[in-house]
Motif scaffolding. Structure first.
Motif, mmCIF file in Angstrom:
data_model
loop_
_atom_site.group_PDB
_atom_site.id
_atom_site.type_symbol
_atom_site.label_atom_id
_atom_site.label_comp_id
_atom_site.label_asym_id
_atom_site.label_seq_id
_atom_site.Cartn_x
_atom_site.Cartn_y
_atom_site.Cartn_z
ATOM 1 N N ALA A 16 -9.599 -5.353 -11.373
ATOM 2 C CA ALA A 16 -9.923 -5.716 -9.988
ATOM 3 C C ALA A 16 -8.739 -6.413 -9.327
ATOM 4 N N ALA A 17 -8.643 -6.257 -8.024
ATOM 5 C CA ALA A 17 -7.597 -6.936 -7.265
ATOM 6 C C ALA A 17 -8.000 -8.383 -6.993
ATOM 7 N N LYS A 18 -7.006 -9.244 -6.868
ATOM 8 C CA LYS A 18 -7.213 -10.625 -6.429
ATOM 9 C C LYS A 18 -6.384 -10.821 -5.164
ATOM 10 N N ILE A 19 -7.058 -11.118 -4.071
ATOM 11 C CA ILE A 19 -6.402 -11.161 -2.767
ATOM 12 C C ILE A 19 -6.775 -12.445 -2.035
ATOM 13 N N ALA A 20 -5.775 -13.151 -1.518
ATOM 14 C CA ALA A 20 -6.002 -14.317 -0.655
ATOM 15 C C ALA A 20 -5.960 -13.857 0.793
ATOM 16 N N ILE A 21 -6.814 -14.465 1.643
ATOM 17 C CA ILE A 21 -6.929 -14.057 3.039
ATOM 18 C C ILE A 21 -6.554 -15.220 3.945
ATOM 19 N N THR A 22 -5.567 -14.984 4.826
ATOM 20 C CA THR A 22 -5.120 -15.984 5.788
ATOM 21 C C THR A 22 -5.320 -15.440 7.190
ATOM 22 N N VAL A 23 -5.875 -16.261 8.068
ATOM 23 C CA VAL A 23 -6.078 -15.891 9.465
ATOM 24 C C VAL A 23 -5.337 -16.903 10.332
ATOM 25 N N ASP A 24 -4.320 -16.424 11.055
ATOM 26 C CA ASP A 24 -3.512 -17.293 11.925
ATOM 27 C C ASP A 24 -3.022 -18.545 11.180
ATOM 28 N N ASP A 25 -2.380 -18.338 10.048
ATOM 29 C CA ASP A 25 -1.732 -19.402 9.272
ATOM 30 C C ASP A 25 -2.712 -20.355 8.575
ATOM 31 N N LEU A 57 -16.374 -11.108 11.282
ATOM 32 C CA LEU A 57 -15.921 -10.555 12.550
ATOM 33 C C LEU A 57 -14.859 -11.489 13.111
ATOM 34 N N LEU A 58 -13.709 -10.930 13.486
ATOM 35 C CA LEU A 58 -12.583 -11.733 13.944
ATOM 36 C C LEU A 58 -12.179 -11.336 15.360
ATOM 37 N N PRO A 59 -11.702 -12.298 16.162
ATOM 38 C CA PRO A 59 -11.149 -11.940 17.477
ATOM 39 C C PRO A 59 -9.933 -11.028 17.306
ATOM 40 N N ASN A 60 -9.752 -10.106 18.247
ATOM 41 C CA ASN A 60 -8.643 -9.163 18.098
ATOM 42 C C ASN A 60 -7.279 -9.760 18.429
ATOM 43 N N ARG A 61 -7.230 -11.040 18.745
ATOM 44 C CA ARG A 61 -5.935 -11.686 19.033
ATOM 45 C C ARG A 61 -5.318 -12.338 17.792
ATOM 46 N N VAL A 62 -6.037 -12.317 16.667
ATOM 47 C CA VAL A 62 -5.548 -13.020 15.478
ATOM 48 C C VAL A 62 -4.596 -12.137 14.675
ATOM 49 N N THR A 63 -3.843 -12.803 13.793
ATOM 50 C CA THR A 63 -3.037 -12.115 12.790
ATOM 51 C C THR A 63 -3.639 -12.417 11.420
ATOM 52 N N VAL A 64 -3.839 -11.369 10.644
ATOM 53 C CA VAL A 64 -4.441 -11.506 9.312
ATOM 54 C C VAL A 64 -3.385 -11.190 8.265
ATOM 55 N N ARG A 65 -3.333 -12.029 7.241
ATOM 56 C CA ARG A 65 -2.431 -11.776 6.118
ATOM 57 C C ARG A 65 -3.243 -11.642 4.832
ATOM 58 N N PHE A 66 -2.973 -10.564 4.091
ATOM 59 C CA PHE A 66 -3.509 -10.395 2.752
ATOM 60 C C PHE A 66 -2.377 -10.641 1.757
ATOM 61 N N THR A 67 -2.580 -11.590 0.853
ATOM 62 C CA THR A 67 -1.583 -11.887 -0.176
ATOM 63 C C THR A 67 -2.157 -11.513 -1.542
ATOM 64 N N VAL A 68 -1.462 -10.639 -2.237
ATOM 65 C CA VAL A 68 -1.950 -10.147 -3.535
ATOM 66 C C VAL A 68 -1.609 -11.159 -4.619
ATOM 67 N N GLN A 69 -2.610 -11.596 -5.356
ATOM 68 C CA GLN A 69 -2.417 -12.495 -6.489
ATOM 69 C C GLN A 69 -2.153 -11.667 -7.749
ATOM 70 N N GLU A 70 -1.237 -12.146 -8.583
ATOM 71 C CA GLU A 70 -0.872 -11.451 -9.827
ATOM 72 C C GLU A 70 -0.520 -9.976 -9.550
ATOM 73 N N PRO A 71 0.397 -9.716 -8.636
ATOM 74 C CA PRO A 71 0.660 -8.333 -8.225
ATOM 75 C C PRO A 71 1.212 -7.441 -9.331
ATOM 76 N N GLU A 72 1.928 -8.031 -10.322
ATOM 77 C CA GLU A 72 2.432 -7.214 -11.432
ATOM 78 C C GLU A 72 1.288 -6.771 -12.334
ATOM 79 N N LYS A 73 0.363 -7.673 -12.589
ATOM 80 C CA LYS A 73 -0.757 -7.382 -13.477
ATOM 81 C C LYS A 73 -1.854 -6.598 -12.769
ATOM 82 N N ARG A 74 -2.058 -6.880 -11.482
ATOM 83 C CA ARG A 74 -3.135 -6.264 -10.702
ATOM 84 C C ARG A 74 -2.546 -5.598 -9.454
ATOM 85 N N PRO A 75 -1.852 -4.475 -9.608
ATOM 86 C CA PRO A 75 -1.170 -3.848 -8.468
ATOM 87 C C PRO A 75 -2.150 -3.331 -7.415
ATOM 88 N N VAL A 76 -1.703 -3.415 -6.160
ATOM 89 C CA VAL A 76 -2.543 -3.054 -5.008
ATOM 90 C C VAL A 76 -1.734 -2.176 -4.059
#
Length: 280
Positions: free
Chosen positions: A150-159, A215-234
């Motif tokens: 399974a993937a492990k992903i952190a979610i950031t919305v507008d920093d 549900l997010l406002p369309n003015r935001v910026t979303v960042r997905f950061t992959v955790q353990e990307p070598e072990k759990r590639p996305v």
């Protein structure tokens, strides 16, 4: 003299009729037909071209796309920011973005159609080698696990980090136009096309198990950061563009890009949204 005046009236009347016909033709939008590679779509394009003519792509006011939703997506990408309106007719297997196919009355349908402006998402993905990839998505930007883990992903919305670790098969950010596509299959919400919102929807979430997205406002910026990307590639996907082995992905509305889609007034996007939500 009476005969002469009658002759003059007939001539002038004929000229007026000819002028009115010419003026009416001038107000009709010029059409160019494009189709997918399926035999059904190609045959339909040939029939319509024979009946209505074929303007060049460069000079056409309206592009009539014959195919399914996938072909419509590609057509919207191809003509983004050109000012050309896209009217789709379904010759594919899905067709939620398409109007019903009918050979008759096409110009009248286009004249009466409802116009909707679509703004895509802009994806900026960094891969494991540090290379930056950019792509546009009319439907959604999706992240998917690449291996059996399974993937492990952190979610950031507008920093601001909103979720430190989502364990899942994937996650997606969908536009209103894309909310009825893969987002809906992943149990995400349907969004009216003019709503200033994005749907943030997990794919098979494991932890937190009860989190179903946001549900997010369309003015935001979303960042997905992959955790353990070598072990759990996305992998990251923006419509038809896929980037392998990403480390992080930033997504925001592309405010400088617009595509225009036409829907029959009798079967508008709003009506389709309502019908889909009451389907059982």
């Amino acid at each position: 003299m009476a005969v002469k005046r009658l002759f003059q009236k007939l001539v002038i009347g004929g000229l007026n009729i000819a002028f009115e016909r010419h003026a009416h033709a001038m107000t009709q939008p010029s059409i160019a037909f494009v189709s997918s590679d399926t035999p059904e779509a190609r045959e339909s394009a040939s029939l319509l071209t024979t009946r209505y003519g074929q303007e060049s792509i460069e000079n056409a006011d309206v592009i009539v796309a014959l195919g399914g939703d996938g072909f419509m997506l590609q057509t919207l990408h191809d003509f983004m920011n050109t000012g050309k309106r896209i009217y789709g007719m379904n010759r594919g297997s899905v067709g939620f973005l398409m109007n019903d196919f009918r050979e008759e009355g096409l110009r009248e349908r286009i004249d009466a159609a409802v116009s909707e402006a679509i703004r895509p998402l802009r994806m900026r993905a960094e891969d494991m080698d540090g290379k930056i990839h950019e792509a546009l998505a009319i439907n959604e930007v999706s992240l998917f696990r690449q291996s059996y883990q399974a993937a492990k992903i952190a979610i950031t919305v507008d920093d601001t980090q909103r979720l430190t670790e989502l364990i899942c098969d994937g996650i997606l950010l969908a536009t209103p136009a894309g909310s009825t596509a893969y987002n809906l299959s992943a149990q995400g919400p349907i969004i009216p096309i003019d709503a200033p919102l994005f749907a943030l929807t997990p794919v098979s979430p494991f932890r937190p198990r009860r989190w179903r997205g946001a549900l997010l406002p369309n003015r935001v910026t979303v960042r997905f950061t992959v955790q353990e990307p070598e072990k759990r590639p996305v992998n990251a996907v923006a419509d038809h563009t896929e980037v392998k082995s990403v480390r992080c992905v930033d997504i925001a509305e592309a405010t400088d890009r617009t595509a225009t889609i036409l829907f029959d007034a009798s079967h508008s996007w709003d009506e389709r949204i309502l019908a889909e939500q009451f389907r059982y």
